[in-house]
Design a protein around this motif. Structure first.
Motif, PDB file in Angstrom:
ATOM      1  N   VAL A 106      23.285 -23.264  46.352  1.00  9.08           N
ATOM      2  CA  VAL A 106      22.212 -23.930  45.607  1.00  9.08           C
ATOM      3  C   VAL A 106      22.428 -23.779  44.112  1.00  9.08           C
ATOM      4  O   VAL A 106      22.262 -24.734  43.339  1.00  9.08           O
ATOM      5  N   GLY A 107      22.829 -22.584  43.691  1.00  7.61           N
ATOM      6  CA  GLY A 107      23.076 -22.351  42.275  1.00  7.61           C
ATOM      7  C   GLY A 107      24.169 -23.250  41.723  1.00  7.61           C
ATOM      8  O   GLY A 107      24.016 -23.855  40.653  1.00  7.61           O
ATOM      9  N   VAL A 108      25.285 -23.341  42.461  1.00  6.03           N
ATOM     10  CA  VAL A 108      26.395 -24.205  42.030  1.00  6.03           C
ATOM     11  C   VAL A 108      25.956 -25.661  41.978  1.00  6.03           C
ATOM     12  O   VAL A 108      26.256 -26.389  41.022  1.00  6.03           O
ATOM     13  N   THR A 109      25.225 -26.097  43.002  1.00  4.43           N
ATOM     14  CA  THR A 109      24.748 -27.485  43.055  1.00  4.43           C
ATOM     15  C   THR A 109      23.832 -27.809  41.885  1.00  4.43           C
ATOM     16  O   THR A 109      23.964 -28.857  41.242  1.00  4.43           O
ATOM     17  N   LEU A 110      22.917 -26.912  41.584  1.00  5.77           N
ATOM     18  CA  LEU A 110      21.972 -27.147  40.491  1.00  5.77           C
ATOM     19  C   LEU A 110      22.677 -27.196  39.140  1.00  5.77           C
ATOM     20  O   LEU A 110      22.329 -28.012  38.282  1.00  5.77           O
ATOM     21  N   PHE A 111      23.682 -26.352  38.952  1.00  7.23           N
ATOM     22  CA  PHE A 111      24.407 -26.368  37.683  1.00  7.23           C
ATOM     23  C   PHE A 111      25.262 -27.623  37.539  1.00  7.23           C
ATOM     24  O   PHE A 111      25.458 -28.133  36.434  1.00  7.23           O
ATOM     25  N   ILE A 112      25.768 -28.148  38.657  1.00  8.40           N
ATOM     26  CA  ILE A 112      26.492 -29.424  38.608  1.00  8.40           C
ATOM     27  C   ILE A 112      25.542 -30.543  38.207  1.00  8.40           C
ATOM     28  O   ILE A 112      25.868 -31.398  37.369  1.00  8.40           O
ATOM     29  N   LEU A 113      24.348 -30.538  38.805  1.00 14.96           N
ATOM     30  CA  LEU A 113      23.346 -31.542  38.459  1.00 14.96           C
ATOM     31  C   LEU A 113      22.930 -31.422  36.993  1.00 14.96           C
ATOM     32  O   LEU A 113      22.727 -32.428  36.311  1.00 14.96           O
TER      33      LEU A 113
ATOM     34  N   ASP B 157      24.789 -30.337  34.580  1.00 12.83           N
ATOM     35  CA  ASP B 157      25.887 -30.838  33.763  1.00 12.83           C
ATOM     36  C   ASP B 157      25.863 -32.359  33.684  1.00 12.83           C
ATOM     37  O   ASP B 157      26.201 -32.949  32.649  1.00 12.83           O
ATOM     38  N   ILE B 158      25.429 -32.979  34.782  1.00 10.80           N
ATOM     39  CA  ILE B 158      25.351 -34.446  34.806  1.00 10.80           C
ATOM     40  C   ILE B 158      24.128 -34.939  34.049  1.00 10.80           C
ATOM     41  O   ILE B 158      24.177 -35.935  33.315  1.00 10.80           O
ATOM     42  N   PHE B 159      23.014 -34.218  34.231  1.00  5.00           N
ATOM     43  CA  PHE B 159      21.750 -34.623  33.615  1.00  5.00           C
ATOM     44  C   PHE B 159      21.205 -33.455  32.811  1.00  5.00           C
ATOM     45  O   PHE B 159      20.335 -32.729  33.263  1.00  5.00           O
ATOM     46  N   SER B 160      21.753 -33.253  31.619  1.00  2.00           N
ATOM     47  CA  SER B 160      21.428 -32.069  30.823  1.00  2.00           C
ATOM     48  C   SER B 160      19.964 -32.017  30.388  1.00  2.00           C
ATOM     49  O   SER B 160      19.410 -30.937  30.185  1.00  2.00           O
ATOM     50  N   ALA B 161      19.323 -33.173  30.270  1.00  2.00           N
ATOM     51  CA  ALA B 161      17.911 -33.189  29.868  1.00  2.00           C
ATOM     52  C   ALA B 161      17.015 -32.598  30.950  1.00  2.00           C
ATOM     53  O   ALA B 161      15.854 -32.271  30.696  1.00  2.00           O
ATOM     54  N   GLY B 162      17.590 -32.398  32.140  1.00  2.00           N
ATOM     55  CA  GLY B 162      16.813 -31.855  33.250  1.00  2.00           C
ATOM     56  C   GLY B 162      16.285 -30.466  32.991  1.00  2.00           C
ATOM     57  O   GLY B 162      15.284 -30.057  33.579  1.00  2.00           O
ATOM     58  N   ILE B 163      16.946 -29.712  32.094  1.00  2.00           N
ATOM     59  CA  ILE B 163      16.470 -28.356  31.810  1.00  2.00           C
ATOM     60  C   ILE B 163      15.079 -28.375  31.192  1.00  2.00           C
ATOM     61  O   ILE B 163      14.300 -27.449  31.336  1.00  2.00           O
ATOM     62  N   PHE B 164      14.735 -29.479  30.491  1.00  2.00           N
ATOM     63  CA  PHE B 164      13.414 -29.589  29.880  1.00  2.00           C
ATOM     64  C   PHE B 164      12.380 -30.187  30.836  1.00  2.00           C
ATOM     65  O   PHE B 164      11.185 -30.057  30.622  1.00  2.00           O
ATOM     66  N   LEU B 165      12.854 -30.834  31.896  1.00  2.00           N
ATOM     67  CA  LEU B 165      11.942 -31.541  32.793  1.00  2.00           C
ATOM     68  C   LEU B 165      11.701 -30.820  34.114  1.00  2.00           C
ATOM     69  O   LEU B 165      10.568 -30.749  34.578  1.00  2.00           O
ATOM     70  N   PHE B 166      12.772 -30.297  34.727  1.00  2.00           N
ATOM     71  CA  PHE B 166      12.579 -29.763  36.075  1.00  2.00           C
ATOM     72  C   PHE B 166      13.562 -28.672  36.481  1.00  2.00           C
ATOM     73  O   PHE B 166      13.370 -28.026  37.510  1.00  2.00           O
ATOM     74  N   PHE B 167      14.641 -28.435  35.727  1.00  2.00           N
ATOM     75  CA  PHE B 167      15.729 -27.582  36.215  1.00  2.00           C
ATOM     76  C   PHE B 167      15.266 -26.173  36.569  1.00  2.00           C
ATOM     77  O   PHE B 167      15.578 -25.667  37.653  1.00  2.00           O
ATOM     78  N   ILE B 168      14.529 -25.530  35.688  1.00  2.00           N
ATOM     79  CA  ILE B 168      14.113 -24.146  35.925  1.00  2.00           C
ATOM     80  C   ILE B 168      13.173 -24.049  37.123  1.00  2.00           C
ATOM     81  O   ILE B 168      13.383 -23.256  38.042  1.00  2.00           O
ATOM     82  N   SER B 169      12.124 -24.872  37.114  1.00  2.00           N
ATOM     83  CA  SER B 169      11.134 -24.799  38.193  1.00  2.00           C
ATOM     84  C   SER B 169      11.720 -25.238  39.533  1.00  2.00           C
ATOM     85  O   SER B 169      11.395 -24.661  40.578  1.00  2.00           O
ATOM     86  N   LEU B 170      12.610 -26.239  39.506  1.00  2.00           N
ATOM     87  CA  LEU B 170      13.240 -26.685  40.751  1.00  2.00           C
ATOM     88  C   LEU B 170      14.170 -25.605  41.290  1.00  2.00           C
ATOM     89  O   LEU B 170      14.225 -25.372  42.499  1.00  2.00           O
ATOM     90  N   SER B 171      14.884 -24.911  40.391  1.00  2.00           N
ATOM     91  CA  SER B 171      15.756 -23.819  40.808  1.00  2.00           C
ATOM     92  C   SER B 171      14.949 -22.705  41.453  1.00  2.00           C
ATOM     93  O   SER B 171      15.313 -22.191  42.519  1.00  2.00           O
ATOM     94  N   VAL B 172      13.855 -22.321  40.817  1.00  2.00           N
ATOM     95  CA  VAL B 172      13.007 -21.257  41.347  1.00  2.00           C
ATOM     96  C   VAL B 172      12.400 -21.672  42.684  1.00  2.00           C
ATOM     97  O   VAL B 172      12.324 -20.867  43.623  1.00  2.00           O
ATOM     98  N   LEU B 173      11.975 -22.923  42.791  1.00  2.00           N
ATOM     99  CA  LEU B 173      11.396 -23.417  44.042  1.00  2.00           C
ATOM    100  C   LEU B 173      12.399 -23.284  45.183  1.00  2.00           C
ATOM    101  O   LEU B 173      12.057 -22.794  46.272  1.00  2.00           O
ATOM    102  N   ALA B 174      13.643 -23.707  44.944  1.00  2.00           N
ATOM    103  CA  ALA B 174      14.670 -23.653  45.985  1.00  2.00           C
ATOM    104  C   ALA B 174      15.055 -22.207  46.319  1.00  2.00           C
ATOM    105  O   ALA B 174      15.119 -21.827  47.496  1.00  2.00           O
ATOM    106  N   LEU B 175      15.298 -21.395  45.291  1.00  2.00           N
ATOM    107  CA  LEU B 175      15.713 -20.010  45.517  1.00  2.00           C
ATOM    108  C   LEU B 175      14.598 -19.184  46.157  1.00  2.00           C
ATOM    109  O   LEU B 175      14.854 -18.345  47.032  1.00  2.00           O
TER     110      LEU B 175
END
Length: 210
Positions: free
Chosen positions: A162-169, A171-189
């Motif tokens: 999951v960690g590798v997948t999220l970091f690939i995403l 890298d593709i959509f860098s603006a995601g860190i401001f929109l959903f990356f942290i909370s989506l990572s925590v939700l999955a983990l």
């Protein structure tokens, strides 16, 4: 339920995820970055475990209020944990720098050190749900956190994937860190850890404090 109602529910959940992401960033900044990251992450793990969060809400104010309550409650203890992990990562960084300057040593120790780094990251991921959702003394929770990657190997592998997948995403959509990356990572983990902990009968009904 028609398609428009289902679409509204999905959009509402996306809005909740984005709100929590913004709250995490804001609280991390509020704590001057280094002193805000761990309390903000503890608060996020705590609130995202609440199934009622994803029920239809008439107002976002209760979510914001609950998040800030958890942020303040975990602030000092979370920062103590943060300092400990920062020291560990700093030590690993120094060791890697020393090893990389010597090819002979690197051929023997580089791989074990990288494995140890992954292990430390795994314990960090497990630490949050263990601290929040298990009962026992601090010593018992520390012991469980240290052993977690070994006694829950399937979850450990999933955490890496999951960690590798999220970091690939990211890298593709860098603006995601401001929109959903942290909370989506925590939700999955959090989901991965809780499912594994539930199977090991480690979960209690009410979260215990750190």
């Amino acid at each position: 339920m028609n398609w428009s109602s289902k679409a509204m529910i999905v959009l509402e959940k996306i809005m909740f995820i984005s709100l929590l992401n913004i709250l995490w960033i804001a609280c991390a900044i509020l704590g001057l970055g280094i002193f805000g990251v761990f309390p903000a992450t503890f608060a996020l793990f705590k609130i995202i475990s609440n199934s009622e969060l994803f029920e239809p809400q008439s107002s976002l104010k209760p979510i914001v209020k609950e998040y800030l309550i958890h942020y303040r409650a975990y602030f000092w203890k979370a920062n103590i944990i943060g300092v400990i992990y920062a020291a560990i990562f700093y030590g690993i960084a120094i060791d890697k720098n020393i090893i990389q300057n010597n090819e002979v040593i690197a051929s023997f120790l580089d791989l074990p050190l990288n494995i140890f780094l992954v292990y430390v990251i795994e314990t960090l991921v497990f630490l949050f749900p263990i601290a929040i959702h298990t009962e026992g003394t601090t010593k018992q929770k520390i012991r469980l956190t240290v052993m977690a990657p070994m006694i829950m190997p399937k979850a450990s592998v999933l955490i890496i994937l999951v960690g590798v997948t999220l970091f690939i995403l990211l890298d593709i959509f860098s603006a995601g860190i401001f929109l959903f990356f942290i909370s989506l990572s925590v939700l999955a983990l959090n989901w991965i850890c809780l499912q594994s902990m539930y199977r090991k009968s480690l979960i209690i009904d009410e979260g215990a404090s750190v």
